[in-house]
Design a protein around this motif. Structure first.
Motif, PDB file in Angstrom:
ATOM      1  N   HIS A 106     -11.655  45.462  24.641  1.00 49.03           N
ATOM      2  CA  HIS A 106     -13.075  44.581  24.729  1.00 49.03           C
ATOM      3  C   HIS A 106     -13.537  44.443  23.407  1.00 49.03           C
ATOM      4  N   SER A 107     -14.336  43.394  23.276  1.00 52.34           N
ATOM      5  CA  SER A 107     -15.079  43.156  21.934  1.00 52.34           C
ATOM      6  C   SER A 107     -16.389  42.403  22.407  1.00 52.34           C
ATOM      7  N   LEU A 108     -17.390  42.875  21.492  1.00 51.11           N
ATOM      8  CA  LEU A 108     -18.736  42.303  21.576  1.00 51.11           C
ATOM      9  C   LEU A 108     -19.226  41.905  20.054  1.00 51.11           C
ATOM     10  N   PHE A 109     -19.819  40.820  20.301  1.00 49.64           N
ATOM     11  CA  PHE A 109     -20.391  40.092  18.947  1.00 49.64           C
ATOM     12  C   PHE A 109     -21.827  39.678  19.307  1.00 49.64           C
ATOM     13  N   VAL A 110     -22.663  40.127  18.388  1.00 52.15           N
ATOM     14  CA  VAL A 110     -24.123  39.589  18.511  1.00 52.15           C
ATOM     15  C   VAL A 110     -24.565  38.949  17.050  1.00 52.15           C
ATOM     16  N   ASP A 111     -25.206  37.944  17.294  1.00 52.98           N
ATOM     17  CA  ASP A 111     -25.605  36.946  16.019  1.00 52.98           C
ATOM     18  C   ASP A 111     -26.976  36.732  16.315  1.00 52.98           C
ATOM     19  N   PHE A 112     -27.906  36.970  15.174  1.00 59.95           N
ATOM     20  CA  PHE A 112     -29.251  36.664  15.324  1.00 59.95           C
ATOM     21  C   PHE A 112     -29.539  35.728  14.073  1.00 59.95           C
ATOM     22  N   GLU A 113     -29.932  34.460  14.443  1.00 57.52           N
ATOM     23  CA  GLU A 113     -30.539  33.474  13.517  1.00 57.52           C
ATOM     24  C   GLU A 113     -31.884  33.001  13.647  1.00 57.52           C
ATOM     25  N   ARG A 114     -32.532  33.290  12.301  1.00 57.66           N
ATOM     26  CA  ARG A 114     -33.926  32.921  12.391  1.00 57.66           C
ATOM     27  C   ARG A 114     -34.074  31.475  11.637  1.00 57.66           C
ATOM     28  N   VAL A 242     -23.695  34.252  25.735  1.00 58.96           N
ATOM     29  CA  VAL A 242     -25.033  33.988  26.251  1.00 58.96           C
ATOM     30  C   VAL A 242     -25.677  33.377  25.077  1.00 58.96           C
ATOM     31  N   VAL A 243     -26.321  32.474  25.010  1.00 57.22           N
ATOM     32  CA  VAL A 243     -27.400  32.065  23.758  1.00 57.22           C
ATOM     33  C   VAL A 243     -28.604  31.826  24.255  1.00 57.22           C
ATOM     34  N   PHE A 244     -29.613  32.404  23.908  1.00 59.47           N
ATOM     35  CA  PHE A 244     -31.092  32.227  24.131  1.00 59.47           C
ATOM     36  C   PHE A 244     -31.649  32.129  22.843  1.00 59.47           C
ATOM     37  N   ARG A 245     -32.969  31.248  22.938  1.00 59.64           N
ATOM     38  CA  ARG A 245     -33.861  31.239  21.861  1.00 59.64           C
ATOM     39  C   ARG A 245     -35.179  31.918  22.146  1.00 59.64           C
ATOM     40  N   THR A 246     -35.802  32.366  21.350  1.00 60.20           N
ATOM     41  CA  THR A 246     -37.275  32.937  21.513  1.00 60.20           C
ATOM     42  C   THR A 246     -38.015  32.871  20.268  1.00 60.20           C
ATOM     43  N   SER A 247     -38.891  31.967  20.482  1.00 61.13           N
ATOM     44  CA  SER A 247     -39.623  31.415  19.482  1.00 61.13           C
ATOM     45  C   SER A 247     -38.865  30.707  18.315  1.00 61.13           C
ATOM     46  N   ASN A 248     -38.581  31.190  17.128  1.00 64.58           N
ATOM     47  CA  ASN A 248     -37.868  30.590  15.938  1.00 64.58           C
ATOM     48  C   ASN A 248     -36.486  31.460  15.807  1.00 64.58           C
ATOM     49  N   VAL A 249     -36.084  32.146  16.594  1.00 61.30           N
ATOM     50  CA  VAL A 249     -35.069  32.984  16.518  1.00 61.30           C
ATOM     51  C   VAL A 249     -33.916  32.713  17.617  1.00 61.30           C
ATOM     52  N   VAL A 251     -30.383  33.935  19.214  1.00 64.10           N
ATOM     53  CA  VAL A 251     -29.398  34.665  19.608  1.00 64.10           C
ATOM     54  C   VAL A 251     -28.033  34.497  20.419  1.00 64.10           C
ATOM     55  N   THR A 252     -27.156  34.804  19.717  1.00 66.19           N
ATOM     56  CA  THR A 252     -25.841  34.558  20.455  1.00 66.19           C
ATOM     57  C   THR A 252     -24.893  35.925  20.863  1.00 66.19           C
ATOM     58  N   ILE A 253     -24.624  35.900  22.132  1.00 70.33           N
ATOM     59  CA  ILE A 253     -23.761  37.119  22.348  1.00 70.33           C
ATOM     60  C   ILE A 253     -22.572  36.604  22.863  1.00 70.33           C
ATOM     61  N   GLN A 254     -21.412  37.201  22.393  1.00 67.17           N
ATOM     62  CA  GLN A 254     -20.193  36.791  22.804  1.00 67.17           C
ATOM     63  C   GLN A 254     -19.432  38.153  23.171  1.00 67.17           C
ATOM     64  N   LYS A 269     -17.354  37.417  36.839  1.00 67.90           N
ATOM     65  CA  LYS A 269     -18.634  38.000  37.375  1.00 67.90           C
ATOM     66  C   LYS A 269     -19.260  39.274  36.482  1.00 67.90           C
ATOM     67  N   GLU A 270     -18.150  40.394  36.325  1.00 68.38           N
ATOM     68  CA  GLU A 270     -18.481  41.588  35.665  1.00 68.38           C
ATOM     69  C   GLU A 270     -18.968  41.143  34.147  1.00 68.38           C
ATOM     70  N   LEU A 271     -18.341  40.142  33.473  1.00 63.83           N
ATOM     71  CA  LEU A 271     -18.574  40.174  31.976  1.00 63.83           C
ATOM     72  C   LEU A 271     -19.949  39.378  32.053  1.00 63.83           C
ATOM     73  N   GLN A 272     -19.931  38.479  32.963  1.00 63.95           N
ATOM     74  CA  GLN A 272     -21.370  37.542  32.965  1.00 63.95           C
ATOM     75  C   GLN A 272     -22.531  38.615  33.002  1.00 63.95           C
ATOM     76  N   GLU A 273     -22.319  39.232  34.422  1.00 62.31           N
ATOM     77  CA  GLU A 273     -23.507  40.318  34.612  1.00 62.31           C
ATOM     78  C   GLU A 273     -23.725  41.191  33.253  1.00 62.31           C
ATOM     79  N   LYS A 274     -22.828  41.529  32.800  1.00 62.18           N
ATOM     80  CA  LYS A 274     -23.199  42.595  31.420  1.00 62.18           C
ATOM     81  C   LYS A 274     -23.705  41.836  30.277  1.00 62.18           C
ATOM     82  N   ALA A 275     -22.997  40.601  30.011  1.00 63.55           N
ATOM     83  CA  ALA A 275     -23.538  39.722  28.865  1.00 63.55           C
ATOM     84  C   ALA A 275     -24.976  39.396  29.161  1.00 63.55           C
TER      85      ALA A 275
END
Length: 288
Positions: A106-114, A242-249, A251-254, A269-275
């Motif tokens: 399993h791997s997880l990547f989180v990216d924050f872009e302002r 899962v990619v979401f925007r909060t104001s001017n940031v 966030v990408t979760i893979q 289903k399990e991967l989607q729920e956890k992400a």
């Protein structure tokens, strides 16, 4: 003639007063240095979180099966993560975690872009909306009919959502690809279809929507993508983004899973729920 200078002065004052009358805007504009402000407001966020500390060890233990059984030194190394290489940490940061267990990796990547707008007439938020919209368009999400939701709940007419029904039936979508995957690489997944046949209660209720879709309850805007691909000749791995925007940031979760056995298909289903659960925690972190 002795009073002439005074008369001239009174006349001059009268002319000056009459020339200054008029609308309030004209009076304001006549002031030296008065310039109408057209600068858009800055974004809500001026800094980014420390990426490799953005996910708690408890959450990592859940997302990375087998990590809790590792020796303490190895466990700490896994939880420390590997920071992404970026050239401006004020604008972008990321981190990757990975673990391998007997039953798979399993791997997880989180990216924050302002996002910062360099156009004074465009706010950081508006520019972030544009950047997010391009990411969503690039995901090429399947079309959904009005009334469908990200949870596959019935619409106002009482019918299950079109996207959820398509997932359960495997019928082709508008673009010719199946609902569980598109011809661009998202393969139709029998595991996802089997999971979506019921609502999880075993009573044959409304099908659950597991296909790529817009999420309506995460940040200001969000979407989920689900891609099942082959690694090498036989092994399959699934990546839920899962990619979401909060104001001017933005966030990408893979979140990726690859079973050891080539005959196994990662549970969508399990991967989607956890992400999505991780996405909610990250949104809450921005709100603190």
């Amino acid at each position: 003639m002795a009073y002439a200078p005074g008369a001239v002065l009174i006349a001059a004052l009268a002319v000056g007063c009459s020339s200054g009358t008029g609308s309030g805007d004209s009076a304001t504009d006549s002031k030296p240095g008065a310039v109408a402000s057209s600068t858009a407001p800055p974004g809500k966020y001026r800094t980014l979180p420390e990426a490799c500390r953005s996910v708690s060890p408890a959450t990592l233990k859940d997302l990375l099966p087998g990590s809790a059984e590792l020796p303490e030194a190895q466990q700490e190394k896994v939880f420390d993560g590997s920071p992404a290489v970026t050239y401006d940490t004020d604008r972008r940061v990321g981190c990757r975690w990975k673990t391998e267990a007997p039953d798979g990796a399993h791997s997880l990547f989180v990216d924050f872009e302002r996002v910062v707008s360099y156009d004074p007439a465009v706010s950081d938020d508006d520019r972030a909306r544009e950047v997010y919209a391009k990411k969503e368009a690039a995901a090429d999400l399947p079309s959904a009919l009005p009334g469908s939701t990200d949870s596959g709940a019935p619409d106002a007419s009482g019918s299950p959502s079109a996207t959820a029904s398509a997932t359960a039936s495997g019928k082709p979508g508008k673009d010719g690809g199946k609902a569980a995957g598109k011809s661009s690489g998202k393969s139709a997944d029998p595991d996802a279809e089997e999971t979506a046949d019921t609502d999880g209660s075993g009573d044959g209720g409304a099908a659950e929507n597991l296909q790529p879709r817009v999420l309506d309850s995460l940040g200001d805007s969000a979407f989920l993508d689900d891609l099942l691909t082959r690694a090498g000749s036989t092994a399959q791995h699934r990546t839920v983004s899962v990619v979401f925007r909060t104001s001017n940031v933005i966030v990408t979760i893979q979140y990726t899973a690859q079973p050891t056995l080539s005959t196994e298909i990662p549970d969508s289903k399990e991967l989607q729920e956890k992400a999505q659960a991780l996405g909610r925690k990250l949104v809450d972190g921005f709100s603190e």
